[in-house]
Design an enzyme around this catalytic site. Structure first.
Site, mmCIF file in Angstrom:
data_model
loop_
_atom_site.group_PDB
_atom_site.id
_atom_site.type_symbol
_atom_site.label_atom_id
_atom_site.label_comp_id
_atom_site.label_asym_id
_atom_site.label_seq_id
_atom_site.Cartn_x
_atom_site.Cartn_y
_atom_site.Cartn_z
ATOM 1 N N GLY A 171 0.847 -1.198 0.000
ATOM 2 C CA GLY A 171 0.000 0.000 0.000
ATOM 3 C C GLY A 171 0.876 1.239 0.000
ATOM 4 O O GLY A 171 2.021 1.225 -0.474
ATOM 5 N N GLY A 172 0.345 2.303 0.580
ATOM 6 C CA GLY A 172 1.086 3.565 0.613
ATOM 7 C C GLY A 172 2.377 3.465 1.393
ATOM 8 O O GLY A 172 3.270 4.317 1.252
ATOM 9 N N GLY A 406 24.956 11.466 -29.205
ATOM 10 C CA GLY A 406 24.394 12.098 -28.009
ATOM 11 C C GLY A 406 24.908 11.431 -26.755
ATOM 12 O O GLY A 406 25.103 12.068 -25.712
ATOM 13 N N ALA A 407 25.141 10.108 -26.855
ATOM 14 C CA ALA A 407 25.622 9.374 -25.682
ATOM 15 C C ALA A 407 26.998 9.879 -25.263
ATOM 16 O O ALA A 407 27.345 9.866 -24.081
ATOM 17 C CB ALA A 407 25.654 7.887 -25.975
HETATM 18 C C1 HXC Z 1 -3.922 -4.068 11.885
HETATM 19 C C2 HXC Z 1 -2.827 -5.945 11.193
HETATM 20 C C3 HXC Z 1 -2.601 -5.360 9.923
HETATM 21 C C4 HXC Z 1 -3.101 -4.043 9.699
HETATM 22 C C5 HXC Z 1 -1.736 -7.304 9.918
HETATM 23 N N1 HXC Z 1 -2.269 -7.144 11.127
HETATM 24 N N2 HXC Z 1 -1.931 -6.218 9.159
HETATM 25 N N3 HXC Z 1 -3.467 -5.290 12.142
HETATM 26 N N4 HXC Z 1 -3.742 -3.440 10.712
HETATM 27 N N5 HXC Z 1 -2.917 -3.415 8.534
HETATM 28 C C6 HXC Z 1 -2.246 -8.092 12.250
HETATM 29 C C7 HXC Z 1 -3.118 -9.308 12.007
HETATM 30 O O1 HXC Z 1 -4.425 -9.059 12.422
HETATM 31 C C8 HXC Z 1 -2.426 -10.351 12.897
HETATM 32 O O2 HXC Z 1 -2.804 -10.134 14.231
HETATM 33 C C9 HXC Z 1 -0.983 -9.977 12.786
HETATM 34 O O3 HXC Z 1 -0.944 -8.620 12.352
HETATM 35 C C10 HXC Z 1 -0.214 -10.816 11.782
HETATM 36 O O4 HXC Z 1 -0.949 -10.803 10.559
HETATM 37 P P1 HXC Z 1 -1.243 -12.136 9.744
HETATM 38 O O5 HXC Z 1 -2.248 -11.783 8.722
HETATM 39 O O6 HXC Z 1 -1.549 -13.258 10.691
HETATM 40 O O7 HXC Z 1 0.184 -12.423 9.121
HETATM 41 P P2 HXC Z 1 0.539 -13.021 7.695
HETATM 42 O O8 HXC Z 1 -0.284 -14.246 7.432
HETATM 43 O O9 HXC Z 1 2.012 -13.170 7.695
HETATM 44 O O10 HXC Z 1 0.113 -11.908 6.646
HETATM 45 C C11 HXC Z 1 0.754 -10.664 6.633
HETATM 46 C C12 HXC Z 1 -0.004 -9.687 5.695
HETATM 47 C C13 HXC Z 1 -1.494 -9.629 6.142
HETATM 48 C C14 HXC Z 1 0.092 -10.161 4.274
HETATM 49 C C15 HXC Z 1 0.687 -8.342 5.840
HETATM 50 O O11 HXC Z 1 -1.543 -9.431 7.545
HETATM 51 C C16 HXC Z 1 -2.253 -8.536 5.468
HETATM 52 O O12 HXC Z 1 -2.656 -8.695 4.312
HETATM 53 N N6 HXC Z 1 -2.488 -7.459 6.181
HETATM 54 C C17 HXC Z 1 -3.268 -6.348 5.677
HETATM 55 C C18 HXC Z 1 -2.506 -5.575 4.647
HETATM 56 C C19 HXC Z 1 -3.247 -4.342 4.230
HETATM 57 O O13 HXC Z 1 -4.159 -4.406 3.388
HETATM 58 N N7 HXC Z 1 -2.880 -3.199 4.837
HETATM 59 C C20 HXC Z 1 -3.489 -1.939 4.595
HETATM 60 C C21 HXC Z 1 -2.851 -1.412 3.328
HETATM 61 S S1 HXC Z 1 -3.433 0.161 2.952
HETATM 62 P P3 HXC Z 1 -2.766 -11.269 15.326
HETATM 63 O O14 HXC Z 1 -3.411 -10.646 16.518
HETATM 64 O O15 HXC Z 1 -3.531 -12.423 14.752
HETATM 65 O O16 HXC Z 1 -1.342 -11.589 15.564
HETATM 66 C C22 HXC Z 1 -2.236 1.123 3.547
HETATM 67 C C23 HXC Z 1 -2.499 2.560 3.296
HETATM 68 C C24 HXC Z 1 -1.281 3.344 3.655
HETATM 69 O O17 HXC Z 1 -1.313 0.709 4.113
HETATM 70 C C25 HXC Z 1 -1.388 4.623 2.942
HETATM 71 C C26 HXC Z 1 -0.230 5.484 3.238
HETATM 72 C C27 HXC Z 1 -0.220 6.649 2.321
#
Ligand code: HXC
Length: 519
Positions: A171-172, A406-407
């Site tokens: 993501g971001g 040019g290079a």
């Molecule tokens: C809160 C989160 C989290 C998140 C993971 N966790 N991502 N909690 N916010 N964004 C937590 C899970 O609930 C879990 O908690 C623990 O972290 C580990 O995650 P798992 O999913 O069990 O791990 P894994 O299987 O290794 O997968 C990792 C992952 C997946 C691929 C990163 O967690 C995932 O897809 N997360 C969401 C990614 C996402 O869409 N993020 C938002 C992007 S938008 P527990 O309690 O079970 O340990 C963004 C905008 C930013 O970032 C913009 C900036 C400009």
């Protein structure tokens, strides 16, 4: 509470903080072949040098029951320590706490350590391993990212910023590393993308694995987002330590000078015969680089991306130098969009941080064709020209073989502020290669000849005439565009002498808010 009890309580709290998200999650992290944030910091810094900050910070979120789940330090470990005795600020996202996802307070911790780095004038290393914005926190997390981005931007060109990607970065969240000077990714465990495979599938229908979308191979080889690809975190940490050894602490300092036992006047006879007699045959430019630099040590940057140009750091007589060199071994060393962008970015880094530049030229020209034109070779080539033309650090150019069209101008020629431009006797400096030139100049005469054998011999005669006249460095030297034609085996010594002479160089660009490099 008695005072002794207070001390014990502090010790207990520290132990609690050090456990991050708890034993189970640490075990899960290890089972994926990943280290914890604290282990990573210990690996990166000099032993025992880490001073942690903000260990008692917790999140302030009251959504989704999060108020009942708090971890000391929240999802990032921050502080400072040393690398080879020089201070470095560092942060490492802790995947064991809410998947290292970015909360408001986590952003504050990262911003604090970046502000300290700016105050001290020292590099920042960020270790990324995070699920992105902490979903429960909503927009405060987005605002936190933006605070970090702004600091990345303001610190750019002031202190070196290095990003290690040791896990997810999606993501971001990808934009903070993208704003830093160097990005390093581990094979297998790290990935970066703006939108993940699931969203890609639902929006475009493309079915692609996480590795194929944003793994280390993709970003080191195809997109160029990552400057380094390493097989594991140990290798990554060592590489970052090595990289830092070539860099100054900030833009007002010089890079550290190392002791060297490599003689400055070391000759290498093999260089006199390294260039093949047939100008169409390749050779490996890295052999020349390894031969001339101190102890054959070259830290290549962007090794897997746009391999027709080589960039990286080395030392001459202990002094850090950025090297840019065409690579005849890959696509004949031609300049294309990717190679131009790669080299331009490197030139600007070196110039921002007072690292002198050595350019080794063997370039047949820009890659022709609609593919490159449509991709904007004009703009990308202009980036490299701009970067060289604006750079004020000492610049030495050695034309090894081809330097066409040019290079020739783009690759740090005399008129674009090349300080000392030398050529090997094998250099060919001209508007274009012989066959192209003869086709343009002699096309009408050639077409008049009907006999094929006669035509071939006529062309060969004209090509040889052209080569005689232009495929050498003497015409350029006669105009003073080349300062000297040097014996290849003596290249190291001539470079060291030239950089020594340039130590007091001072060139100042005209006052302006900033330039408008063709981005
Ligand atoms: C809160 C989160 C989290 C998140 C993971 N966790 N991502 N909690 N916010 N964004 C937590 C899970 O609930 C879990 O908690 C623990 O972290 C580990 O995650 P798992 O999913 O069990 O791990 P894994 O299987 O290794 O997968 C990792 C992952 C997946 C691929 C990163 O967690 C995932 O897809 N997360 C969401 C990614 C996402 O869409 N993020 C938002 C992007 S938008 P527990 O309690 O079970 O340990 C963004 C905008 C930013 O970032 C913009 C900036 C400009």
């Amino acid at each position: 509470m008695e005072n002794q009890q207070k001390v014990k309580s502090l010790i207990d709290l520290r132990l609690e903080a050090k456990m991050g998200g708890g034993e189970k999650r640490i075990a899960s992290q290890h089972s994926k072949g990943k280290y914890t944030a604290r282990e990573r910091i210990d690996m990166m810094l000099d032993e025992g040098s880490f001073e942690e900050l903000d260990m008692f910070v917790t999140h302030r979120c009251y959504n989704f029951g999060l108020e009942n789940e708090k971890y000391l330090g929240d999802g990032v470990i921050t502080g400072h320590g040393t690398v080879d005795g020089r201070i470095v600020c560092i942060f490492a996202q802790d995947f064991t706490v809410f998947g290292g996802s970015l909360s408001e307070t986590m952003a504050l911790k990262i911003c604090k350590v970046m502000d300290i780095a700016m105050k001290l004038g020292c590099p920042v290393v960020g270790i990324n391993d995070s699920g992105g914005a902490r979903i429960q926190e909503g927009v405060t997390s987005l605002a936190g990212y933006a605070e970090i981005f702004e600091r990345n931007i303001l610190a750019s060109g002031v202190i070196p910023q290095i990003s290690a990607i040791f896990g997810p970065c999606a993501g971001g969240a990808v934009y903070s590393p993208a704003l830093t000077d160097f990005v390093l990714m581990t094979e297998d465990n790290s990935y970066m993308f703006v939108t993940g495979p699931k969203v890609v599938r639902s929006v475009t229908g493309e079915d692609i694995s996480i590795e194929d979308l944003g793994g280390a191979d993709v970003h080191a080889g195809k997109s160029g987002v990552s400057h380094f690809k390493v097989s594991n975190e140990e290798e990554g940490s060592m590489l970052i330590r090595k990289l830092l050894s070539y860099l100054p602490q900030n833009n007002l300092e010089e890079a550290p000078v190392s002791d060297t036992t490599d003689p400055i006047d070391r000759l290498d006879d093999s260089l006199n015969s390294i260039i093949p007699d047939n100008p169409n045959l390749p050779y490996n430019m890295k052999d020349i680089i390894h031969s001339i630099v101190d102890h054959a040590e070259f830290l290549e940057v962007h090794r897997h991306y746009a391999r027709n140009i080589i960039v990286g750091f080395a030392r001459f007589n202990g002094n850090s130098v950025g090297i840019i060199a065409n690579q005849p071994n890959f696509l004949a060393g031609v300049l294309d969009c990717d190679a131009s962008r790669k080299a331009a970015r490197f030139v600007r880094f070196c110039d921002a941080f007072n690292i002198p530049i050595l350019t080794l030229v063997d370039v047949p020209g820009f890659l022709p064709g609609s593919g490159q034109e449509y991709a904007g070779i004009i703009i990308h080539g202009a980036k490299l020209m701009f970067a060289y033309g604006e750079a004020t650090v000492p610049k030495i150019t050695i034309t090894i073989r081809k330097s066409y069209g040019g290079a020739h101008d783009v690759m740090s020629c005399k008129q674009l502020r090349g300080d000392f431009n030398y050529a090997w006797p094998t250099a060919e400096i001209a508007v274009m290669g012989a066959s192209g030139a003869i086709e343009v100049l002699e096309g009408r005469n050639i077409n008049k000849i009907t006999d094929e054998a006669e035509k071939t011999s006529y062309i060969a005669e004209k090509v040889s005439e052209y080569n005689e006249k232009f495929a050498n460095p003497y015409q350029a030297a006669s105009y003073g565009y080349i300062d000297d034609i040097i014996e290849p085996r003596n290249t190291r010594f001539r470079i060291i002498r030239a950089f020594e002479a340039l130590q007091t160089k001072k060139v100042v660009n005209p006052m302006k808010k900033h330039s408008n490099i063709p981005l």
